[in-house]
Design a protein around this motif. Structure first.
Motif, short mmCIF file in Angstrom:
data_model
loop_
_atom_site.label_atom_id
_atom_site.label_comp_id
_atom_site.label_asym_id
_atom_site.label_seq_id
_atom_site.Cartn_x
_atom_site.Cartn_y
_atom_site.Cartn_z
N GLN A 250 12.59 17.37 -34.59
CA GLN A 250 13.62 18.29 -35.04
C GLN A 250 14.19 17.84 -36.38
O GLN A 250 14.43 18.67 -37.27
N GLU A 251 14.40 16.54 -36.53
CA GLU A 251 14.90 16.03 -37.80
C GLU A 251 13.87 16.22 -38.90
O GLU A 251 14.19 16.51 -40.05
N PHE A 252 12.59 16.03 -38.56
CA PHE A 252 11.51 16.27 -39.51
C PHE A 252 11.54 17.72 -39.99
O PHE A 252 11.40 18.01 -41.19
N ALA A 253 11.74 18.65 -39.06
CA ALA A 253 11.77 20.07 -39.41
C ALA A 253 12.96 20.37 -40.33
O ALA A 253 12.84 21.18 -41.26
N VAL A 254 14.08 19.73 -40.09
CA VAL A 254 15.25 19.92 -40.96
C VAL A 254 14.95 19.39 -42.37
O VAL A 254 15.30 20.02 -43.37
N ARG A 255 14.29 18.26 -42.43
CA ARG A 255 14.03 17.63 -43.73
C ARG A 255 13.03 18.42 -44.56
O ARG A 255 13.21 18.61 -45.76
N PHE A 256 11.96 18.90 -43.93
CA PHE A 256 10.85 19.49 -44.70
C PHE A 256 10.68 20.99 -44.49
O PHE A 256 9.84 21.61 -45.15
N GLY A 257 11.42 21.56 -43.56
CA GLY A 257 11.36 23.00 -43.39
C GLY A 257 10.29 23.49 -42.43
O GLY A 257 10.07 24.69 -42.29
N PHE A 258 9.60 22.59 -41.74
CA PHE A 258 8.59 22.98 -40.75
C PHE A 258 8.42 21.83 -39.76
O PHE A 258 8.70 20.67 -40.08
N GLY A 287 -4.27 19.83 -48.05
CA GLY A 287 -3.32 20.84 -47.64
C GLY A 287 -2.75 20.67 -46.25
O GLY A 287 -2.02 21.54 -45.77
N VAL A 288 -3.03 19.55 -45.56
CA VAL A 288 -2.55 19.36 -44.20
C VAL A 288 -1.14 18.80 -44.16
O VAL A 288 -0.51 18.75 -43.11
N GLY A 289 -0.61 18.38 -45.31
CA GLY A 289 0.75 17.83 -45.34
C GLY A 289 0.79 16.31 -45.34
O GLY A 289 1.68 15.70 -44.75
N LEU A 328 11.47 15.11 -55.76
CA LEU A 328 12.87 15.19 -56.18
C LEU A 328 13.71 15.84 -55.09
O LEU A 328 14.81 15.36 -54.76
N GLY A 329 13.17 16.92 -54.51
CA GLY A 329 13.89 17.56 -53.42
C GLY A 329 14.06 16.64 -52.23
O GLY A 329 15.12 16.61 -51.59
N TRP A 330 13.01 15.86 -51.93
CA TRP A 330 13.12 14.90 -50.82
C TRP A 330 14.12 13.80 -51.15
O TRP A 330 14.94 13.42 -50.30
N ALA A 331 14.09 13.30 -52.39
CA ALA A 331 15.01 12.23 -52.78
C ALA A 331 16.45 12.67 -52.68
O ALA A 331 17.35 11.88 -52.36
N ASP A 332 16.72 13.95 -52.95
CA ASP A 332 18.08 14.46 -52.82
C ASP A 332 18.61 14.29 -51.41
O ASP A 332 19.80 14.04 -51.20
#
Length: 938
Positions: A250-258, A287-289, A328-332
């Motif tokens: 769930q936290e992963f989904a919040v961080r990355f949107g999926f 493309g697998v992430g 950059l988005g992740w670092a934010d």
């Protein structure tokens, strides 16, 4: 004594003791407030207080080498008042021509060694200007160059200066004697040297530590307030404190949107359960992430093991620029407004990146109409090239890491920056032999520091996987294990202490089939015209800039209704940056059909790695299989509506249409890998299932060599196997030793020149044949009783006798290559004609060495088309053939053909020499076939 001066203002200076105290104070604050816990552990101290004491000691003593007559006589030239004060204690006489032999860093190391300081700490002082001192240069300092240290007769005075300064610093750090100081390992010395260089640079910056009037001597009452003010003004970011919650889906989904997919879940589990930091290699499809998996794993590792940042290395500037907004988005998400982290884009074109330019301070918006402010900053102190890896989050080209493996000036700063980070390397398969050498060395250092390393690849050969793991483990070769050769895919390999673990990850998403076709350059325009008839975009990736320019011109002329864009690495930097931004906008993830339609992008290798571009149809020039698959990763990368002719993923491989390869491609990749890829190129590829098998088959040739170190000789079953076997042997550069030794051991009795029943290449029954002397056997003479040479190469005893090695070599020659004939002993038999090779006139290909010559004359196919039969050399016969002059069928295997006994011979020896032989006619056959080597000449 003076420590610093201002060349433009002779009224200002900084006493030596103040600069030392400034540096000691910065060292203390770096350890307490800036250095990540992982870097502290890597410095080898069990307790932080011990590290703190030694760090402060190094800061307080690092410029003791300035307490020499050579340095003070020079720096005080422009400060007469200060010079007079010192000359009241000692004269400042020093031969100017000798000063360069004792730079103050070298002098400092020599002085500390003279005072019984541990060698490791003394060497850190000697290296604090970026280069270690050589032992020879340090050892003879106080003997050969004593005039640089003190004037004649002033030895005790200057030695007193050194002792007083040393004891003051020792006591300030809680030591009573140098014997209490630790001696360090080399890797610990490197990190402490980097920390000292950083502190010295900060303490030498007059913006933070201003000089004082020359008439003042400074006061201890200014401390620690002077250091506190400088530290507050410097405002270095605190170490990143990652939170462990990312392991929760769930936290992963919040961080990355999926939500995390199967690959990402496997990576998170490995990072969360490993007992200690190690290396993690993820092999998964494009493309697998993988990027998100690596960042999430970095968060977990940083939280568990006390890392303070991330280094994300990519193969090219374009790929670094392309991924920068995502990182950059992740670092934010990792930075708070009150405690901003420092971010750095580290490559030669960073200052042309618009996103990075707009991020030169906190709270700068990326878009003019955007409201979001970024929580990371570009800290000015980390903007220099040498300080680049000291920022919390560094995104750059992989050479920033590789430079840590070079003995370059100030390399210790790179080590210091890496020791506190999680290191992620994307596309780790994409480097050549030279870069891999440096990467392996860098991994060895990171293994020493226990830095977590995450390597990402879609197409990694199994052999390279093993090399990477062993490099991280300081070249400790692991025993043979399934993880070394696994072809599972996606595949995760990681170390947990001394154990190497591996798991194949079942994919949880449907695969994709890509149709492959081949075409030549003249056929390219027609293909693109047909594919783009209803719109869409195409990419053409070739192997050289020259070829890209040629193809772009061809397409512009042939398809005037299409827009042809050119993208390669040789544009001027501003132009390249602009084209790169345009490329990402028009064929990137968010591109629209209007932006994509009727666009053809012709580029080079800068398009194949890490760029998140989405092509409707792809044309790629023939290249090694792993890179070809990487290029295919740009095809149908995202789900979108595509024109009808482009709904099936199709990749056309541009080749020459003949056996020869494109000259430019051959220069870049070599014939071998191009041939292997062409040989194994399928008509379609099922992604991701067939990625690893294709890569391992193309790169796994070493295991396919007959009798290789890990295998047994195997028969050739089809013509493709023969070509592959020959090419593998040629590439190896030598015959595998083990199968040769095994074969000789098995048949060792058949290689005895005078074996009683099976003499080598001879027939015992030939003793009834015609007798000849040794001169007839010697091919350099071939002299019989009725045929004498006028100018023989041999005379006397050397003509009448041959050594055993000589006789064995000429034995082979007479059987196959002798072009003379002899009369048969038996009545009614055909005459003993020339050897079969002698009859057809032997032609051989000549290599640069014996191995190449043997290989160039070795054909594994009969007449270049069919496999030979089972090998049957003459010495493997149960009993030697004895019948004189026997017509046989043409041998169906090369061993029998090459060891054909055109003669039945038996050598005669006297003592240790061969002095003659007996001869009968042997086997012969009709010569209605081509000499084997002709198949190479056609």
């Amino acid at each position: 004594m003076a420590g610093k001066t201002d060349p433009e203002n002779t009224s200002l200076w900084l006493p030596l003791w103040m600069h030392l105290w400034d540096t000691a104070g910065i060292m203390e604050r770096l350890v307490r407030q800036w250095l990540p816990e992982s870097a502290k552990r890597a410095m080898g101290f069990e307790r932080e207080e011990a590290l703190l004491a030694h760090a402060r000691f190094l800061g307080g003593i690092h410029d003791i080498g300035k307490a020499t007559v050579a340095f003070q006589a020079n720096i005080l030239r422009t400060l007469p008042e200060a010079r007079q004060r010192l000359e009241m204690l000692t004269p400042l006489d020093c031969p100017e021509q000798n000063r360069r032999e004792s730079p103050h860093a070298r002098a400092g190391e020599a002085i500390l060694l003279w005072n019984d300081c541990p060698g490791g700490l003394a060497s850190i002082v000697g290296a604090h200007h970026g280069r270690p001192q050589s032992c020879a240069a340090v050892d003879d300092q106080l003997e050969c160059w004593e005039s640089n240290y003190y004037p004649k007769g002033q030895e005790k005075v200057w030695q007193g200066f050194w002792t007083e300064l040393l004891m003051t610093v020792l006591q300030d750090c809680g030591f009573d004697d140098t014997a209490e100081l630790y001696d360090l390992d080399p890797q610990e010395e490197v990190l402490l040297t980097g920390l000292l260089i950083m502190a010295d640079w900060i303490a030498s910056n007059t913006e933070y530590f201003p000089l004082i009037p020359v008439e003042e001597l400074g006061s201890m009452e200014d401390y620690p307030a002077r250091v506190d003010r400088a530290w507050e003004k410097l405002a270095l970011p605190f170490p990143w404190e990652a939170q462990p919650g990312i392991a929760d889906p769930q936290e992963f989904a919040v961080r990355f949107g999926f939500a995390p997919n199967a690959v990402q879940r496997a990576v998170l589990e490995a990072a969360d359960t490993a007992a200690e930091p190690g290396i993690l290699i993820l092999e998964a499809q494009m493309g697998v992430g993988k990027t998100e998996a690596a960042l999430a794993a970095a968060e977990i590792m940083a939280s568990r093991f006390g890392l303070g940042g991330v280094f994300f290395g990519l193969p090219t500037q374009a790929t670094a620029n392309g991924i920068f907004p995502r990182l950059l988005g992740w670092a934010d998400t990792q930075s708070e407004e009150t405690l901003p982290q420092a971010i750095k884009l580290a490559h030669g074109m960073a200052e042309l990146n618009e996103n990075y330019l707009r991020l030169q301070g906190r709270g700068v918006q990326l878009e003019e109409d955007a409201q979001e402010e970024h929580q990371v900053q570009v800290h000015q102190w980390f903007r220099g090239n040498k300080q680049a890896l000291l920022a919390n989050f560094v995104i750059g080209t992989v050479d920033q890491l590789l430079l840590a493996a070079l003995a370059q000036k100030h390399v210790m700063l790179r080590h210091l920056g890496l020791a506190g980070k999680v290191v992620i390397i994307d596309e780790c398969h994409a480097y050549d032999t030279y870069m891999n050498c440096y990467l392996d060395r860098a991994l060895e250092w990171l293994g020493w520091y226990k830095v977590p390393v995450i390597l990402l690849s879609a197409t990694l050969p199994a052999r390279r996987r093993t090399e990477l793991v062993e490099a991280y483990r300081q070249k400790k070769a692991a025993p043979d294990a399934p993880w070394k050769t696994s072809c599972g895919y996606p595949l995760l390999t990681w170390t947990d202490g001394a154990e190497v673990k591996q798991t194949a990850i079942p994919p949880d998403a449907p695969g994709q089939t890509v149709q492959l076709t081949t075409l030549t350059e003249p056929e390219l325009p027609a293909l693109l015209r047909r594919k783009l008839a209803e719109g869409g975009c195409a990419g053409v990736i070739v192997n050289t800039v020259k070829k890209a320019q040629k193809i772009a011109q061809l397409l512009r002329e042939s398809l005037p209704d299409k827009e042809v864009q050119l993208f390669h690495a040789q544009f001027l930097m501003p132009d390249r940056a602009a084209r790169e931004n345009q490329l990402m906008a028009r064929i990137g993830k968010e591109s629209t059909p209007k932006e994509r339609n009727d666009l053809i992008v012709v580029g080079t290798q800068v398009m194949e790695q890490s760029l998140d571009i989405d092509l409707d149809v792809l044309v790629t020039e023939l290249c090694p299989m792993d890179l070809l698959l990487q290029r295919i990763g740009r095809l149908h990368r995202h789900h979108r509506s595509r024109p009808a002719p482009l709904q099936q993923a199709c990749c056309a491989v541009l080749d020459t249409g003949e056996d020869a390869f494109d000259a430019g491609s051959e220069a870049v990749y070599g014939q071998w890998m191009l041939w292997r890829t062409r040989n194994f190129l399928p008509r379609s590829i099922r992604l991701p299932e067939e990625i690893s098998p294709l890569v391992q088959r193309v790169y796994g040739w070493e295991r396919e060599i007959p009798g290789g170190a890990q295998g047994e000789p195997r028969p050739l079953m089809q013509s493709d196997d023969a070509l592959e076997r020959w090419s593998a042997l040629w590439q190896l550069g030598h015959f595998p030793a083990e199968p040769v030794r095994d074969y000789l051991e098995q048949w060792k009795d058949r290689f005895w020149l005078f074996h009683p029943t099976h003499p080598f290449w001879q027939v015992p029954q030939a003793k009834i044949g015609t007798e000849y002397g040794a001169a007839k056997l010697n091919g350099e003479m071939s002299e019989s009783s009725n045929k004498l040479r006028l100018f023989p190469l041999y005379a006397g005893q050397s003509k009448e006798q041959l050594s055993y090695p000589q006789a064995a070599r000429w034995l082979l020659c007479v059987n196959g290559y002798d072009d003379t004939s002899a009369k048969p002993k038996g009545k009614g038999l055909p005459s003993v004609g020339a050897g079969w090779l002698g009859k057809i006139g032997f032609i051989q290909a000549q290599g640069d060495n014996l191995y190449e010559t043997l290989m160039l004359n070795l054909t594994l196919l009969r007449d270049g088309r069919e496999c030979w039969g089972e090998s049957k050399p003459c010495w493997e016969l149960e009993a030697p053939k004895s019948a004189e002059r026997t017509e046989i069928c043409c041998p169906d295997n090369p061993a029998q053909l090459l060891t054909l006994q055109s003669r039945r011979l038996l050598l005669h020896r006297t003592g240790e020499n061969v002095d003659g032989f007996c001869l009968l006619g042997g086997d012969f056959f009709p010569l209605d076939f081509l000499q084997p080597v002709f198949s190479f000449q056609r």
